[in-house]
Scaffold this motif. Sequence first.
Motif, PDB file in Angstrom:
ATOM      1  N   GLN A 108       0.831  -1.204   0.000  1.00 24.93           N
ATOM      2  CA  GLN A 108       0.000   0.000   0.000  1.00 24.93           C
ATOM      3  C   GLN A 108       0.866   1.255   0.000  1.00 24.93           C
ATOM      4  OE1 GLN A 108      -2.167  -0.987   3.576  1.00 24.93           O
ATOM      5  NE2 GLN A 108      -3.990  -1.654   2.438  1.00 24.93           N
ATOM      6  N   LEU A 109       1.998   1.182   0.703  1.00 31.48           N
ATOM      7  CA  LEU A 109       2.921   2.317   0.751  1.00 31.48           C
ATOM      8  C   LEU A 109       3.438   2.654  -0.643  1.00 31.48           C
ATOM      9  CD1 LEU A 109       4.613   4.143   2.834  1.00 31.48           C
ATOM     10  CD2 LEU A 109       6.434   2.481   2.453  1.00 31.48           C
ATOM     11  N   MET A 110       3.864   1.616  -1.369  1.00 30.18           N
ATOM     12  CA  MET A 110       4.429   1.835  -2.698  1.00 30.18           C
ATOM     13  C   MET A 110       3.358   2.291  -3.689  1.00 30.18           C
ATOM     14  SD  MET A 110       7.584   1.285  -2.164  1.00 30.18           S
ATOM     15  CE  MET A 110       8.327   1.173  -3.797  1.00 30.18           C
ATOM     16  N   SER A 111       2.174   1.693  -3.620  1.00 26.42           N
ATOM     17  CA  SER A 111       1.113   2.078  -4.555  1.00 26.42           C
ATOM     18  C   SER A 111       0.617   3.494  -4.292  1.00 26.42           C
ATOM     19  CB  SER A 111      -0.055   1.094  -4.463  1.00 26.42           C
ATOM     20  OG  SER A 111      -0.640   1.120  -3.182  1.00 26.42           O
ATOM     21  N   SER A 112       0.757   3.953  -3.050  1.00 27.82           N
ATOM     22  CA  SER A 112       0.302   5.310  -2.733  1.00 27.82           C
ATOM     23  C   SER A 112       1.129   6.362  -3.462  1.00 27.82           C
ATOM     24  CB  SER A 112       0.377   5.549  -1.218  1.00 27.82           C
ATOM     25  OG  SER A 112       1.724   5.574  -0.761  1.00 27.82           O
ATOM     26  N   MET A 113       2.377   6.015  -3.839  1.00 29.15           N
ATOM     27  CA  MET A 113       3.203   6.974  -4.580  1.00 29.15           C
ATOM     28  C   MET A 113       2.576   7.292  -5.926  1.00 29.15           C
ATOM     29  SD  MET A 113       7.195   6.159  -3.701  1.00 29.15           S
ATOM     30  CE  MET A 113       7.225   4.481  -4.318  1.00 29.15           C
ATOM     31  N   LEU A 114       1.972   6.286  -6.562  1.00 32.88           N
ATOM     32  CA  LEU A 114       1.294   6.523  -7.841  1.00 32.88           C
ATOM     33  C   LEU A 114       0.109   7.467  -7.654  1.00 32.88           C
ATOM     34  CD1 LEU A 114       1.287   2.888  -9.319  1.00 32.88           C
ATOM     35  CD2 LEU A 114       2.785   4.797  -9.945  1.00 32.88           C
ATOM     36  N   ALA A 115      -0.575   7.317  -6.542  1.00 36.10           N
ATOM     37  CA  ALA A 115      -1.716   8.192  -6.267  1.00 36.10           C
ATOM     38  C   ALA A 115      -1.266   9.635  -6.113  1.00 36.10           C
ATOM     39  CB  ALA A 115      -2.433   7.721  -5.006  1.00 36.10           C
ATOM     40  N   ILE A 156       1.366  10.997  -7.510  1.00 34.82           N
ATOM     41  CA  ILE A 156       1.739  11.496  -8.835  1.00 34.82           C
ATOM     42  C   ILE A 156       0.489  11.983  -9.573  1.00 34.82           C
ATOM     43  CG2 ILE A 156       2.660  10.848 -11.097  1.00 34.82           C
ATOM     44  CD1 ILE A 156       4.504   8.870  -9.648  1.00 34.82           C
ATOM     45  N   LYS A 157      -0.617  11.251  -9.424  1.00 30.40           N
ATOM     46  CA  LYS A 157      -1.857  11.603 -10.121  1.00 30.40           C
ATOM     47  C   LYS A 157      -2.529  12.828  -9.517  1.00 30.40           C
ATOM     48  CE  LYS A 157      -2.915   6.824 -11.493  1.00 30.40           C
ATOM     49  NZ  LYS A 157      -3.875   5.689 -11.323  1.00 30.40           N
ATOM     50  N   THR A 158      -2.418  12.985  -8.192  1.00 27.11           N
ATOM     51  CA  THR A 158      -3.211  14.017  -7.515  1.00 27.11           C
ATOM     52  C   THR A 158      -2.435  15.276  -7.155  1.00 27.11           C
ATOM     53  OG1 THR A 158      -2.763  12.989  -5.345  1.00 27.11           O
ATOM     54  CG2 THR A 158      -4.740  12.269  -6.529  1.00 27.11           C
ATOM     55  N   GLN A 159      -1.104  15.268  -7.300  1.00 23.71           N
ATOM     56  CA  GLN A 159      -0.295  16.416  -6.891  1.00 23.71           C
ATOM     57  C   GLN A 159       0.388  17.056  -8.106  1.00 23.71           C
ATOM     58  OE1 GLN A 159      -0.235  17.712  -3.887  1.00 23.71           O
ATOM     59  NE2 GLN A 159      -1.456  16.099  -2.916  1.00 23.71           N
ATOM     60  N   PRO A 160      -0.213  18.096  -8.682  1.00 22.32           N
ATOM     61  CA  PRO A 160       0.396  18.753  -9.835  1.00 22.32           C
ATOM     62  C   PRO A 160       1.749  19.391  -9.520  1.00 22.32           C
ATOM     63  CG  PRO A 160      -1.497  20.004  -9.032  1.00 22.32           C
ATOM     64  CD  PRO A 160      -1.512  18.692  -8.328  1.00 22.32           C
ATOM     65  N   VAL A 161       1.929  19.876  -8.293  1.00 17.77           N
ATOM     66  CA  VAL A 161       3.223  20.466  -7.923  1.00 17.77           C
ATOM     67  C   VAL A 161       4.322  19.404  -7.966  1.00 17.77           C
ATOM     68  CG1 VAL A 161       4.536  21.557  -6.055  1.00 17.77           C
ATOM     69  CG2 VAL A 161       2.203  22.301  -6.531  1.00 17.77           C
ATOM     70  N   LEU A 162       4.001  18.192  -7.526  1.00 21.76           N
ATOM     71  CA  LEU A 162       4.970  17.093  -7.582  1.00 21.76           C
ATOM     72  C   LEU A 162       5.319  16.770  -9.030  1.00 21.76           C
ATOM     73  CD1 LEU A 162       6.595  14.811  -6.226  1.00 21.76           C
ATOM     74  CD2 LEU A 162       4.512  13.415  -6.291  1.00 21.76           C
ATOM     75  N   ARG A 163       4.317  16.750  -9.893  1.00 19.38           N
ATOM     76  CA  ARG A 163       4.576  16.459 -11.309  1.00 19.38           C
ATOM     77  C   ARG A 163       5.439  17.541 -11.939  1.00 19.38           C
ATOM     78  NH1 ARG A 163      -1.035  15.221 -11.205  1.00 19.38           N
ATOM     79  NH2 ARG A 163      -1.531  17.114 -12.386  1.00 19.38           N
ATOM     80  N   GLU A 164       5.095  18.790 -11.665  1.00 16.48           N
ATOM     81  CA  GLU A 164       5.878  19.894 -12.237  1.00 16.48           C
ATOM     82  C   GLU A 164       7.308  19.887 -11.721  1.00 16.48           C
ATOM     83  OE1 GLU A 164       6.116  24.770 -12.281  1.00 16.48           O
ATOM     84  OE2 GLU A 164       5.240  23.672 -10.603  1.00 16.48           O
ATOM     85  N   ALA A 165       7.471  19.766 -10.397  1.00 21.89           N
ATOM     86  CA  ALA A 165       8.807  19.792  -9.796  1.00 21.89           C
ATOM     87  C   ALA A 165       9.662  18.650 -10.324  1.00 21.89           C
ATOM     88  CB  ALA A 165       8.697  19.716  -8.272  1.00 21.89           C
ATOM     89  N   SER A 166       9.071  17.468 -10.451  1.00 29.50           N
ATOM     90  CA  SER A 166       9.827  16.311 -10.926  1.00 29.50           C
ATOM     91  C   SER A 166      10.221  16.472 -12.391  1.00 29.50           C
ATOM     92  CB  SER A 166       8.995  15.035 -10.745  1.00 29.50           C
ATOM     93  OG  SER A 166       8.696  14.814  -9.378  1.00 29.50           O
ATOM     94  N   GLU A 222       2.808  14.103   5.937  1.00 21.34           N
ATOM     95  CA  GLU A 222       2.915  12.709   6.388  1.00 21.34           C
ATOM     96  C   GLU A 222       3.456  11.783   5.294  1.00 21.34           C
ATOM     97  OE1 GLU A 222      -1.340  13.333   4.901  1.00 21.34           O
ATOM     98  OE2 GLU A 222       0.188  14.447   6.037  1.00 21.34           O
ATOM     99  N   ALA A 223       3.686  12.323   4.098  1.00 24.50           N
ATOM    100  CA  ALA A 223       4.171  11.489   2.988  1.00 24.50           C
ATOM    101  C   ALA A 223       5.462  12.042   2.389  1.00 24.50           C
ATOM    102  CB  ALA A 223       3.100  11.385   1.908  1.00 24.50           C
ATOM    103  N   ARG A 224       6.247  12.738   3.177  1.00 23.39           N
ATOM    104  CA  ARG A 224       7.432  13.411   2.630  1.00 23.39           C
ATOM    105  C   ARG A 224       8.450  12.428   2.051  1.00 23.39           C
ATOM    106  NH1 ARG A 224       7.176  17.839   7.246  1.00 23.39           N
ATOM    107  NH2 ARG A 224       6.271  19.543   6.028  1.00 23.39           N
ATOM    108  N   ASN A 225       8.618  11.275   2.677  1.00 20.13           N
ATOM    109  CA  ASN A 225       9.569  10.308   2.139  1.00 20.13           C
ATOM    110  C   ASN A 225       9.121   9.781   0.780  1.00 20.13           C
ATOM    111  OD1 ASN A 225      10.410  10.260   5.118  1.00 20.13           O
ATOM    112  ND2 ASN A 225      11.945   8.950   4.159  1.00 20.13           N
ATOM    113  N   ARG A 226       7.826   9.525   0.636  1.00 20.82           N
ATOM    114  CA  ARG A 226       7.317   9.020  -0.638  1.00 20.82           C
ATOM    115  C   ARG A 226       7.395  10.086  -1.725  1.00 20.82           C
ATOM    116  NH1 ARG A 226       1.781   7.146   1.681  1.00 20.82           N
ATOM    117  NH2 ARG A 226       2.555   8.388   3.423  1.00 20.82           N
ATOM    118  N   LEU A 227       7.072  11.321  -1.372  1.00 10.21           N
ATOM    119  CA  LEU A 227       7.189  12.411  -2.332  1.00 10.21           C
ATOM    120  C   LEU A 227       8.644  12.599  -2.759  1.00 10.21           C
ATOM    121  CD1 LEU A 227       4.818  15.017  -0.622  1.00 10.21           C
ATOM    122  CD2 LEU A 227       4.294  13.578  -2.583  1.00 10.21           C
ATOM    123  N   ASN A 228       9.547  12.496  -1.792  1.00 13.32           N
ATOM    124  CA  ASN A 228      10.974  12.636  -2.098  1.00 13.32           C
ATOM    125  C   ASN A 228      11.470  11.490  -2.974  1.00 13.32           C
ATOM    126  OD1 ASN A 228      13.431  14.150  -1.712  1.00 13.32           O
ATOM    127  ND2 ASN A 228      14.165  12.479  -0.433  1.00 13.32           N
TER     128      ASN A 228
END
Length: 387
Positions: A193-200, A202-212, A327-333
Motif C-alpha cells: 500500500q505504501l508503494m502504490s500510494s506513490m502513484l496516487a 503522482i496523479k493528484t499532486q500537480p506540484v509534484l509532477r511539475e517539480a519532478s 505525512e508522505a514526505r519520504n514518498r514524495l521525495n
Amino acid sequence: MKLSKADILLMAFCTGLIVANIYYCQPLVILIAKDFNIAESYAGRITYLTQGGYALGLFLLVPLGDMFERKKQILVITGLAICALLIAGFAHSFLVLQIACVLIGASSIVPQLILPLAANLSSDENRGQTIGVIMSGLLIGILASRAISGSIGYLWGWRAMYQIAAGLCLLLLLLMAKRFPTSKPAFAGNYGQLMSSMLAYIKTQPVLREASLINFLAFSILSAFWTTMVLFLANPPFNLQTLQIGLFGIAGAAGALAAPLVGRLSDGRNPRQNLLIGLILQLLSILTFYFTGNHLYLFVVGIILIDIGQQAIHVTNQTRIYALVPEARNRLNTVFMSVSFVGASCGSAIGLYLWDLGKWPLFCLGTACVIILNMLIYKFYSKKQPA
C-alpha cells in the motif's frame, strides 16, 4: 521538537560524509584495475553498479521513512553501509567488490532520509533555509569525495579508502544515535500500500509532477555538462590532463555556497520565481560555454552559473514538494529524486551523443534547446499554479 542550528549543521555534516560513499570509487578505478589485473574499462563497472545500488535503495528504502520511525531507519541503514564498506575494503576478488558496491550504493540513501526528517521538524517559515543548509553539506561531500579518495588511494591503496569510510560512518552512527531527534511514522498500511500510494500522489499532486519534470530536465543538463566537459577540455585547444580537468570541479563549490540562500528565498511567498531564475542562469551558462573559445575564465564563469542555477531549481523544488503532504514526505521525495536521477542518466547519454555529432558547438545548442523546453514547461504550469 524544533531543530537547533547545531542539529541542522550536524545533519549537513552527516549528509555530506554519507553521500561521499557513492563517489569514492571513481578515482580508484585505475588502482583497482591494476590490483585485480583487469581492464580499466571493466573495473569501471563499479561506478555504475554503485549508482545502480543507490537508485535501488532510493526506490525501495526511502519510502519506508513514512512507515517506520525515521531515526531508527537512518541508524539501521548506516549500519548496513558500514558492513558494505568493510566488505569492499577487504575484498580479494572483483566479484565481491562489485556486490559490495551495489550494497554501498543502496545504503548511501541516508541523506534522502535526513532531508524529510529535517523538513518535518522545521517550521513553514524556515523549511527552505534548513533544506538549503543540508543540501550544502551534500554538495560539499560530493565535491570533496573525489579529491579525498584520489589522495588516500595514492598514499595507502584503494582498500584504505573504504576502510576509512567505514570508520567515518561508525563515528556518524554514534553521533546520530545521540543527537538526532525521533519522529512519529504517519503511514499505517503495509509495504504494498505504501508503494502504490506513490502513484496516487503522482496523479493528484500537480506540484509534484511539475517539480519532478523540471528537475528531470535540469539534472539532465547538469549531468550532460559534467560528462562532456571532460572531452572538451582534453581536446585542442586546451589538451588538459585528467588532474587539471578535475580542478574545475572546485568552481562547482559555488552551488554549495548558494544553496542556503536559495533555500531562504524559497521560504518566500512565491518560490516558483526561483525556478525561472535558475533556468535563466542555466541558459546564460550554456551561452558562456558556447563563446568560451580559448578563454578558460569564461568557462569557469559558466560552471559557476550552471551550478548556482541548478541549486536554485533543485532546492526550490524540494522545498515545494515537502510542503505538500507532510505525512508522505519520504514518498514524495522518492518520486522526486528518482525522476531526477533518471534525468541525470539520460543527460550523460545525450551529452555524449551531441558531442559525437557536432562536438562542443552542437552540445551547447542542443542543451540550450532542452533549457528552453524546460522554460516552456514552467510557463505551462504557471497558468495552473501561479504560487
